[in-house]
Design a protein around this motif. Sequence first.
Motif, PDB file in Angstrom:
ATOM      1  N   GLY A   1       5.663  22.208  -8.083  1.00 37.57           N
ATOM      2  CA  GLY A   1       6.127  21.287  -7.052  1.00 37.57           C
ATOM      3  C   GLY A   1       6.146  19.851  -7.537  1.00 37.57           C
ATOM      4  N   ASP A   2       6.068  18.960  -6.599  1.00 39.66           N
ATOM      5  CA  ASP A   2       6.082  17.531  -6.875  1.00 39.66           C
ATOM      6  C   ASP A   2       4.752  17.129  -7.503  1.00 39.66           C
ATOM      7  OD1 ASP A   2       6.394  14.813  -6.956  1.00 39.66           O
ATOM      8  OD2 ASP A   2       6.746  14.563  -4.807  1.00 39.66           O
ATOM      9  N   GLU A   3       4.792  16.691  -8.754  1.00 42.68           N
ATOM     10  CA  GLU A   3       3.567  16.317  -9.451  1.00 42.68           C
ATOM     11  C   GLU A   3       2.899  15.100  -8.828  1.00 42.68           C
ATOM     12  OE1 GLU A   3       4.365  15.997 -13.625  1.00 42.68           O
ATOM     13  OE2 GLU A   3       5.083  18.045 -13.732  1.00 42.68           O
ATOM     14  N   ASP A   4       3.655  14.321  -8.056  1.00 49.94           N
ATOM     15  CA  ASP A   4       3.079  13.155  -7.390  1.00 49.94           C
ATOM     16  C   ASP A   4       2.107  13.557  -6.286  1.00 49.94           C
ATOM     17  OD1 ASP A   4       4.486  11.449  -9.028  1.00 49.94           O
ATOM     18  OD2 ASP A   4       6.167  11.247  -7.638  1.00 49.94           O
ATOM     19  N   GLU A   5       2.161  14.820  -5.864  1.00 45.66           N
ATOM     20  CA  GLU A   5       1.248  15.289  -4.824  1.00 45.66           C
ATOM     21  C   GLU A   5      -0.146  15.580  -5.374  1.00 45.66           C
ATOM     22  OE1 GLU A   5       3.074  18.590  -2.846  1.00 45.66           O
ATOM     23  OE2 GLU A   5       4.694  17.366  -2.030  1.00 45.66           O
ATOM     24  N   LEU A   6      -0.278  15.687  -6.692  1.00 46.44           N
ATOM     25  CA  LEU A   6      -1.587  15.917  -7.294  1.00 46.44           C
ATOM     26  C   LEU A   6      -2.364  14.612  -7.356  1.00 46.44           C
ATOM     27  CD1 LEU A   6      -0.610  18.199 -10.316  1.00 46.44           C
ATOM     28  CD2 LEU A   6      -1.596  18.917  -8.150  1.00 46.44           C
ATOM     29  N   THR A   7      -3.666  14.705  -7.154  1.00 47.64           N
ATOM     30  CA  THR A   7      -4.507  13.514  -7.261  1.00 47.64           C
ATOM     31  C   THR A   7      -4.711  13.165  -8.734  1.00 47.64           C
ATOM     32  OG1 THR A   7      -6.582  14.746  -7.372  1.00 47.64           O
ATOM     33  CG2 THR A   7      -5.738  14.202  -5.161  1.00 47.64           C
TER      34      THR A   7
ATOM     35  N   SER B   1       2.444  21.254 -12.246  1.00 46.85           N
ATOM     36  CA  SER B   1       2.690  22.153 -11.116  1.00 46.85           C
ATOM     37  C   SER B   1       4.185  22.408 -10.974  1.00 46.85           C
ATOM     38  CB  SER B   1       2.143  21.551  -9.821  1.00 46.85           C
ATOM     39  OG  SER B   1       2.946  20.480  -9.394  1.00 46.85           O
TER      40      SER B   1
END
Length: 98
Positions: free
Chosen positions: A15-21, A13
């Motif tokens: 944005g921040d990839e940590d926001e993806l599950t 993504s």
Amino acid sequence: MVELHGWLTICESYGDEDELTDDEHKSIQNNINQIISKQNCGVTLSYKNGVAYLSVLHCSNHRTEEVDEIIGVFCDAAKAANGSYGIIYMRDDEDKEY
């Protein structure tokens, strides 16, 4: 002669990839793997320092369907992982427009 060089760094993504599950990450990775497994044009999927990327080198005497397939693979991968970025450089000495 047609000469094509390309690379694409796969980013899930913008944005921040940590926001993806975890499921979203796995789904994107599965989509990329399916795109790569369906092609037969020399695009390879590799990993460096934990980052996935596609790369290709194609040379032929004339433009072939393989060139269009390579471009399609890169476009499909970029759509599947919308934060991806890269470049395709192509030289076609038979292309009168360029």
